[in-house]
Structures are given as C-alpha cells and as structure tokens.
Design an enzyme around this catalytic site. Structure first.
Site, mmCIF file in Angstrom:
data_model
loop_
_atom_site.group_PDB
_atom_site.id
_atom_site.type_symbol
_atom_site.label_atom_id
_atom_site.label_comp_id
_atom_site.label_asym_id
_atom_site.label_seq_id
_atom_site.Cartn_x
_atom_site.Cartn_y
_atom_site.Cartn_z
ATOM 1 N N HIS A 1 0.835 -1.206 0.000
ATOM 2 C CA HIS A 1 0.000 0.000 0.000
ATOM 3 C C HIS A 1 0.863 1.247 0.000
ATOM 4 O O HIS A 1 1.993 1.243 0.488
ATOM 5 C CB HIS A 1 -0.952 0.019 1.201
ATOM 6 N N HIS B 1 0.805 5.265 1.154
ATOM 7 C CA HIS B 1 0.151 6.299 1.964
ATOM 8 C C HIS B 1 0.269 7.643 1.252
ATOM 9 O O HIS B 1 1.354 8.012 0.793
ATOM 10 C CB HIS B 1 0.876 6.510 3.301
HETATM 11 P P1 AMP Z 1 1.758 0.472 7.418
HETATM 12 O O1 AMP Z 1 2.164 0.720 8.840
HETATM 13 O O2 AMP Z 1 2.559 1.210 6.403
HETATM 14 O O3 AMP Z 1 1.677 -1.020 7.125
HETATM 15 O O4 AMP Z 1 0.301 1.079 7.272
HETATM 16 C C1 AMP Z 1 -0.863 0.408 7.576
HETATM 17 C C2 AMP Z 1 -1.932 1.434 7.716
HETATM 18 O O5 AMP Z 1 -3.195 0.795 7.648
HETATM 19 C C3 AMP Z 1 -1.911 2.188 9.050
HETATM 20 O O6 AMP Z 1 -1.683 3.584 8.800
HETATM 21 C C4 AMP Z 1 -3.278 1.932 9.655
HETATM 22 O O7 AMP Z 1 -3.825 3.047 10.298
HETATM 23 C C5 AMP Z 1 -4.098 1.522 8.434
HETATM 24 N N1 AMP Z 1 -5.234 0.679 8.721
HETATM 25 C C6 AMP Z 1 -5.249 -0.468 9.442
HETATM 26 N N2 AMP Z 1 -6.500 -0.981 9.490
HETATM 27 C C7 AMP Z 1 -7.282 -0.151 8.740
HETATM 28 C C8 AMP Z 1 -8.673 -0.132 8.393
HETATM 29 N N3 AMP Z 1 -9.527 -1.072 8.816
HETATM 30 N N4 AMP Z 1 -9.122 0.870 7.613
HETATM 31 C C9 AMP Z 1 -8.285 1.838 7.183
HETATM 32 N N5 AMP Z 1 -6.971 1.877 7.466
HETATM 33 C C10 AMP Z 1 -6.473 0.897 8.241
#
Ligand code: AMP
Length: 137
Positions: free
Chosen positions: A97, A99
């Site tokens: 993903h 950001h």
């Molecule tokens: P990373 O730390 O780069 O793997 O980012 C994962 C991101 O996913 C974090 O910023 C979380 O806040 C986000 N996240 C986790 N669960 C959800 C969810 N159900 N809906 C939207 N974002 C999420």
C-alpha cells in the site's frame, strides 16, 4: 487474509475514495493528518519486492490522480507519499500500500532521516553504488 483484503471484499467497511477493477483507495483509519489516504492493489502483493513493475506503474496513475484531488480538496501546500516494506521499516499490514499524507502547518508529523555524510568518502559511495549496479537486471 489481511485487513485490506477484507476491505476489498467489503467484509470490513471503509471510506472509499476511488475504485477500479485493480485498485482501491480509502481513508486511513488513523488519519495521521486530515485526508490521509491509502491506495492498494486489490490483489494481495505483500510488499514492493512482490509487486510486479506493470501493476506498480498502473498504480502510479492512481497515486497521481488522488494526490491532485487531495491538493484541491484541502488546498494543500505539501504531501508526503510513503510506502513501508517489512516490519523493520514500519509495515504493519502485509498487503502492499501507498500512503498519501497531506501536510499542514503544525501537523506534528515528523520524518527524521539521519545524515551520515560525515562518515562517507569516495570509496564508500563507490562501493555502495557498485553493489546496487551489480544487482540491477
Ligand atoms: P503500514 O504501517 O505502512 O503497514 O500502514 C498500515 C496502515 O493501515 C496504518 O496507517 C493503519 O492506520 C491503516 N489501517 C489499518 N487498518 C485499517 C482499516 N480497517 N481501515 C483503514 N486503514 C487501516
């Protein structure tokens, strides 16, 4: 199944921003800053090392489109684009993903990269450069 795969199949709700047959974009639940948005391929590639070049380049178009929408929506002066790969790099969801993090004055977001210029010399730069060059296909 990752939380993002559950979002793709609507098993978990999300605030969707964009969707096509291959990609999905939705608000990050944490909202590190207002408008913090994620873009994912619907298919689960674990990280940058798994995703193929073609999919990543198609994804870049979505990144560009949503970035511009965020700029207009919030009249942004700045935006960070972030992608974490591996636990050590801060990845918590193992579904590739990107950001998009809008930046505002006094938003309390900090990225701190150390500067190792003092311990570098020509030999070290060349050693690093050659290691990478030897591994580019
Ligand atoms: P990373 O730390 O780069 O793997 O980012 C994962 C991101 O996913 C974090 O910023 C979380 O806040 C986000 N996240 C986790 N669960 C959800 C969810 N159900 N809906 C939207 N974002 C999420």
């Amino acid at each position: 199944m990752t939380v993002f795969e559950k979002i793709v199949i609507n098993e978990i709700p999300s605030y969707k921003i964009y969707e096509d047959d291959k990609f999905l974009s939705f608000l990050d639940i944490s909202q590190a800053s207002f408008g913090h948005t994620l873009i994912i391929p619907k298919k689960n590639y674990k990280d940058i090392f798994e995703i193929d070049e073609e999919t990543l380049s198609q994804m870049a178009k979505v990144v560009s489109r949503i970035s511009k929408a965020l700029k207009k929506a919030f009249n942004l002066e700045g935006l960070n684009i972030l992608n974490n790969n591996g636990l050590i790099a801060g990845q918590t969801v193992f579904h590739f993903h990107i950001h998009l993090i809008p930046r505002y004055k006094n938003d309390k977001i900090e990225f701190h990269l150390p500067n190792n210029i003092d311990i570098m010399d020509d030999k070290k730069y060349k050693e690093i450069q050659n290691k990478i060059l030897d591994n580019i296909k």
